[in-house]
Each structure stands twice: as C-alpha cells, then as structure tokens.
Motif scaffolding. Structure first.
Motif, PDB file in Angstrom:
ATOM      1  N   ARG A  94       9.115  -2.355  10.251  1.00 25.11           N
ATOM      2  CA  ARG A  94       7.759  -2.747  10.633  1.00 25.11           C
ATOM      3  C   ARG A  94       6.660  -1.955   9.931  1.00 25.11           C
ATOM      4  O   ARG A  94       5.484  -2.197  10.141  1.00 25.11           O
ATOM      5  CB  ARG A  94       7.603  -2.580  12.150  1.00 25.11           C
ATOM      6  N   GLY A  95       7.049  -0.982   9.092  1.00 22.58           N
ATOM      7  CA  GLY A  95       6.068  -0.083   8.486  1.00 22.58           C
ATOM      8  C   GLY A  95       5.127  -0.734   7.494  1.00 22.58           C
ATOM      9  O   GLY A  95       4.026  -0.246   7.255  1.00 22.58           O
ATOM     10  N   GLY A  96       5.578  -1.822   6.872  1.00 18.58           N
ATOM     11  CA  GLY A  96       4.712  -2.518   5.930  1.00 18.58           C
ATOM     12  C   GLY A  96       4.798  -1.983   4.506  1.00 18.58           C
ATOM     13  O   GLY A  96       4.025  -2.402   3.644  1.00 18.58           O
ATOM     14  N   THR A  97       5.742  -1.064   4.247  1.00 13.36           N
ATOM     15  CA  THR A  97       5.888  -0.533   2.888  1.00 13.36           C
ATOM     16  C   THR A  97       7.034  -1.254   2.167  1.00 13.36           C
ATOM     17  O   THR A  97       7.909  -1.831   2.804  1.00 13.36           O
ATOM     18  CB  THR A  97       6.212   0.975   2.919  1.00 13.36           C
ATOM     19  N   GLN A 130       0.826  -1.204   0.000  1.00 14.06           N
ATOM     20  CA  GLN A 130       0.000   0.000   0.000  1.00 14.06           C
ATOM     21  C   GLN A 130       0.866   1.263   0.000  1.00 14.06           C
ATOM     22  O   GLN A 130       0.360   2.371   0.116  1.00 14.06           O
ATOM     23  CB  GLN A 130      -0.911  -0.037   1.241  1.00 14.06           C
ATOM     24  N   GLY A 131       2.176   1.086  -0.128  1.00 15.53           N
ATOM     25  CA  GLY A 131       3.053   2.249  -0.119  1.00 15.53           C
ATOM     26  C   GLY A 131       4.501   1.816  -0.240  1.00 15.53           C
ATOM     27  O   GLY A 131       4.820   0.626  -0.233  1.00 15.53           O
ATOM     28  N   PHE A 132       5.363   2.818  -0.370  1.00 18.05           N
ATOM     29  CA  PHE A 132       6.795   2.516  -0.480  1.00 18.05           C
ATOM     30  C   PHE A 132       7.607   3.617   0.188  1.00 18.05           C
ATOM     31  O   PHE A 132       7.174   4.762   0.285  1.00 18.05           O
ATOM     32  CB  PHE A 132       7.212   2.324  -1.944  1.00 18.05           C
ATOM     33  N   THR A 133       8.772   3.225   0.666  1.00 20.14           N
ATOM     34  CA  THR A 133       9.672   4.148   1.346  1.00 20.14           C
ATOM     35  C   THR A 133      10.984   4.199   0.587  1.00 20.14           C
ATOM     36  O   THR A 133      11.590   3.154   0.331  1.00 20.14           O
ATOM     37  CB  THR A 133       9.911   3.687   2.793  1.00 20.14           C
ATOM     38  N   VAL A 134      11.385   5.392   0.205  1.00 21.46           N
ATOM     39  CA  VAL A 134      12.643   5.579  -0.515  1.00 21.46           C
ATOM     40  C   VAL A 134      13.648   6.178   0.453  1.00 21.46           C
ATOM     41  O   VAL A 134      13.369   7.193   1.108  1.00 21.46           O
ATOM     42  CB  VAL A 134      12.452   6.521  -1.724  1.00 21.46           C
ATOM     43  N   ALA A 155      11.749   0.996  12.924  1.00 22.67           N
ATOM     44  CA  ALA A 155      10.384   1.376  12.558  1.00 22.67           C
ATOM     45  C   ALA A 155      10.124   1.092  11.079  1.00 22.67           C
ATOM     46  O   ALA A 155       9.048   0.605  10.712  1.00 22.67           O
ATOM     47  CB  ALA A 155      10.136   2.856  12.872  1.00 22.67           C
ATOM     48  N   LEU A 156      11.106   1.379  10.223  1.00 24.49           N
ATOM     49  CA  LEU A 156      10.909   1.124   8.789  1.00 24.49           C
ATOM     50  C   LEU A 156      10.691  -0.361   8.520  1.00 24.49           C
ATOM     51  O   LEU A 156       9.927  -0.732   7.632  1.00 24.49           O
ATOM     52  CB  LEU A 156      12.112   1.616   7.981  1.00 24.49           C
ATOM     53  N   VAL A 178      17.082   8.137  10.114  1.00 21.99           N
ATOM     54  CA  VAL A 178      15.897   7.283  10.016  1.00 21.99           C
ATOM     55  C   VAL A 178      15.958   6.169  11.055  1.00 21.99           C
ATOM     56  O   VAL A 178      17.026   5.768  11.506  1.00 21.99           O
ATOM     57  CB  VAL A 178      15.725   6.657   8.616  1.00 21.99           C
ATOM     58  N   ASP A 179      14.785   5.698  11.440  1.00 23.27           N
ATOM     59  CA  ASP A 179      14.654   4.636  12.432  1.00 23.27           C
ATOM     60  C   ASP A 179      14.416   3.335  11.663  1.00 23.27           C
ATOM     61  O   ASP A 179      13.301   3.042  11.240  1.00 23.27           O
ATOM     62  CB  ASP A 179      13.472   4.983  13.347  1.00 23.27           C
ATOM     63  N   TRP A 180      15.486   2.572  11.453  1.00 23.34           N
ATOM     64  CA  TRP A 180      15.398   1.354  10.634  1.00 23.34           C
ATOM     65  C   TRP A 180      14.473   0.331  11.264  1.00 23.34           C
ATOM     66  O   TRP A 180      13.805  -0.440  10.566  1.00 23.34           O
ATOM     67  CB  TRP A 180      16.794   0.772  10.393  1.00 23.34           C
TER      68      TRP A 180
END
Lengths: 242, 242
Positions: free
Chosen positions: B163-166, B138-142, B160-161, B156-158
């Motif tokens: 577990r973000g689901g992106t 449902q999304g992506f993180t660059v 958290a990333l 950045v908090d790796w």
C-alpha cells in the motif's frame, strides 16, 4: 552521422565516483548538458571546444523548465552532435531522466543511459551508514520529500511506509522533514527511531547531523541542516559517523 | 605500514560500470577478495603477483561463512597488506559490507568504503525502466526476497509495502516471487500491476521477462526466470524494453 544523447549518472559529487563508462562518454562528447548537482569537477577534463550547457534548476531561483532541457538535447543531437547529459547521482532516481529519454524518442533521437552511483545510498554509506544490515533492515525505501505528507501532489502513503519495516531514505526533504517525521510518528513509528542527515556526502565539506524522529517532529530539523541533504531514518542511522 | 581493507562496490557486472575510485583501489591492492557477483573481468587488469581470494557463496552449493571472509580480510590486513574487498553492486545493499566493516573495526583494522552502482537501480535502468518517474512513482523500495512473506525471518510488512505507493524492486527473489506476488495481491495491489524481471542487467546476456502481479501469483514466475535477477513491480515496469 546522426547525433545522439547519452544520459550519464554522475554520482554523488566526488568526480572519482563517476564510472569508467561515464568518463568514456564524456571523452566522446561534443556537448555536455549539466545542472547544479552534477559533479562539475569532471568538466575540467573535457576536450577543447566542447560546448557546456548549464541548465541549473535552482529552487526558487533561476528556473529552466524540463521542456527547455529536452529541446536543447534534441536540437544538438539533430545537428549530428554527441550530447552527454550529465546529472548528479543516477538519472533515473528523481533525475527526470526518463522524461528526457521519451522526449528524444519522440523526436527520433537515439539515447543511451549510463547508470551512476546514487546519492540515496552513497551519501549514507560515506557517512558510515548501511541502508541494509543483517538483523536490522531487510530493505530500504527511497522517497522524494518534495511533496510533504498531506500535500495533494504526494503519491505515497506515509502511513504504510511507517509500518513497512524498511530503512527510509528521504531526498529533497530538508523543508518537509518535520512534517514527514510527524507523519511517521503519528502512524506509529517509535519517536526514538534514529535519524541522520548527510550533507555534501563524499565531498570535503561532508557533514552529518543526527537526531531522532520524535525530536525532529517536535522541534524541527537538526540545527544547521541545509540542502542538498540525504536523510536516513531507521535503526541503521545509529551507525552515523561524525 | 599498517594494512587496510577497502570495500569496493563493483557495480552490476559490466566492468566499465566500476567507478574510477574503484579502479584506483584495485591498482593499489596486494590482495583482492571477490565473490560470484563481483565484476570479475576487472581482475584481468591487476598487477602481477596480486593475490585473488574467491569467497563465492553459491546458494545451496559451496558455502563460505561470513566469519571466514571476515577472518581473511583481517588476516591479510594484519600482515600489512592493502586488501580490496570487491563485491557486485554496492557493498551496503544486501552485500553484508557493514558486517565486514565492524569485524575489521573490532580487530583494529582500518577500512574505507567506495560506493558502487547498485544493480537494484541499474539493472532496471539498462532494461529501460526508471525506478522513479514523474506522475508514476515518487519513490521506490528495494527489498530482499530471500525471506518470503510469512517466513519467520522476514522483517518487512508486505501488507504495508503493497500500500506504500512506491515502485517495488526485489533482489534475491526468484524462488519466492510467486509468494511475494500473492502477498501483494492479497494486500490489495491490483492484479494487473506490471512486473518485469531483468536477468544479467548490462551484460551481453541481458534478458527481460515481463508479466503481471496476478499472473505470477497464479501461475508462477515467468518462463525462463533464473537468478540473479532483479524484479520491478509497479507502473514503471511497463517501460521494459525487449
């Protein structure tokens, strides 16, 4: 010769933000399949006799299921035609492009994909907001707001996103924005975090509405917000012009 | 007439993935300021007499500080020239474009920004990988991998990333990839999560290397990985072609 389908990312709306490769694909098209967010102005340049199929999926209005779009693509390609599937932004950013690629593959139809300028980055950019900026943001997260926090369809962990440290960019989130802002504040994101909503990015009608996460969570979206809009959440939103 | 600076996002490398607006800007340029990742093939089409300034910033090699680039832009514009600052991808995605906009603003030089096709989305796309796909993402993180997890420069908090689901898309992360993969697995991301590294996306030399998060964490990056590469982490990486 066999037909084929070319998925072209049309960019954020300004026809001049289409790529050269996109224009070249349109110049070879026998059929162009468009929806509401595609840069429709580029259709003026099509050769005579090109079929234009509009498969607009207007929220809560006329609705064409994805399966019907897939069927149009496969049908025209099987007749030996060159089909351009023109979308807004980039086909693979919430554009359901891969579903169309897979449907074509299943039907034995060749596809090609031409990347486009995504509104997720370009709409903020045209409003003066960089999604990354040295010292402020080492990354950004683009998320669809169609499923609000708590919605069983939501597959993202808003709690984790709140703490990730990236700029958040929300597409299709006009209605769910207060719920999203509330979830982010509840997860510990500062209520003073700047937020900017860019409507009609890059078009003559472009407008920017600014606020804070806390205000949107408490009082609802900025006055006058309407879709389609791209919302940027994070310190970079402070650069918003206008 | 006063000079000005136009920041043009050049796209992932294929000159045909430059926008029409980008080509139009180049046609008006008196000076073009480029670096290593810009689509240099478009320079062949410049008018006679256009000055090309190469400000390549090769890692661990020749180094031009950002301040020097800013000074070139301001100097040429103050001489009344139209300056195109041509970058790879999009100027606001790890392109330090906003720093150049701010430096020009401080010097009283007008700027315009032309968005480009970002390699973060296009390189995966040209390798068959959609950064979003219904039911999978449902999304992506660059994210920039230049500062590895644990690096004091990392903002950045790796954890958290993870577990973000992106979908995660890592740029400038060839050297830090094992550390990043290790941090994601340590934070609970499945070691079997697919991963694909796309080198030279969209160029004739394009190559894709596939693996899993666990294997990269344990054994290092896929054999043959070299920069510039875009790494996609998540279930969508399974669509990688070739």
């Amino acid at each position: 010769t066999p037909g084929r389908v070319i998925l072209v990312g049309g960019g954020p709306g300004d026809p001049e933000l289409l790529t050269l490769k996109g224009f070249q694909a349109l110049a070879t098209a026998d059929v162009v399949v468009v929806d509401r967010l595609a840069p429709l102005a580029v259709l003026d340049g099509l050769r005579e006799g090109v079929e234009v199929v509009d498969v607009s999926k207007i929220p809560r209005g006329r609705f064409t299921p994805q399966e019907e779009i897939n069927a149009v693509l496969v049908d025209r390609a099987r007749r030996g035609l060159t089909v351009v599937r023109l979308k807004g932004g980039d086909s693979f950013v919430f554009g359901r492009g891969m579903e169309e690629v897979l449907a074509c593959a299943e039907a034995g139809v060749a596809t090609e994909v031409v990347p486009g300028v995504t509104s997720a980055i370009a709409a903020p950019e045209l409003a003066g907001i960089p999604v990354t900026h040295r010292g402020l943001s080492q990354g950004f997260t683009v998320i669809s707001g169609h499923a609000a926090p708590g919605d069983p369809r939501s597959t993202v962990d808003w709690d984790a996103l709140a703490r990730g440290g990236t700029t958040l960019v929300v597409l299709m989130g006009v209605e769910t924005l207060p719920a999203i802002a509330g979830a982010l504040v509840a997860a510990g994101r500062d209520a003073d975090t700047p937020l900017a909503c860019v409507m009609d990015g890059g078009l003559p009608t472009q407008a920017v509405l600014s606020g804070t996460l806390g205000a949107v969570a408490k009082d609802g979206p900025p006055d006058g917000l309407r879709p389609p809009a791209v919302t940027v959440i994070g310190p970079v939103a402070r650069f918003a012009a206008g």
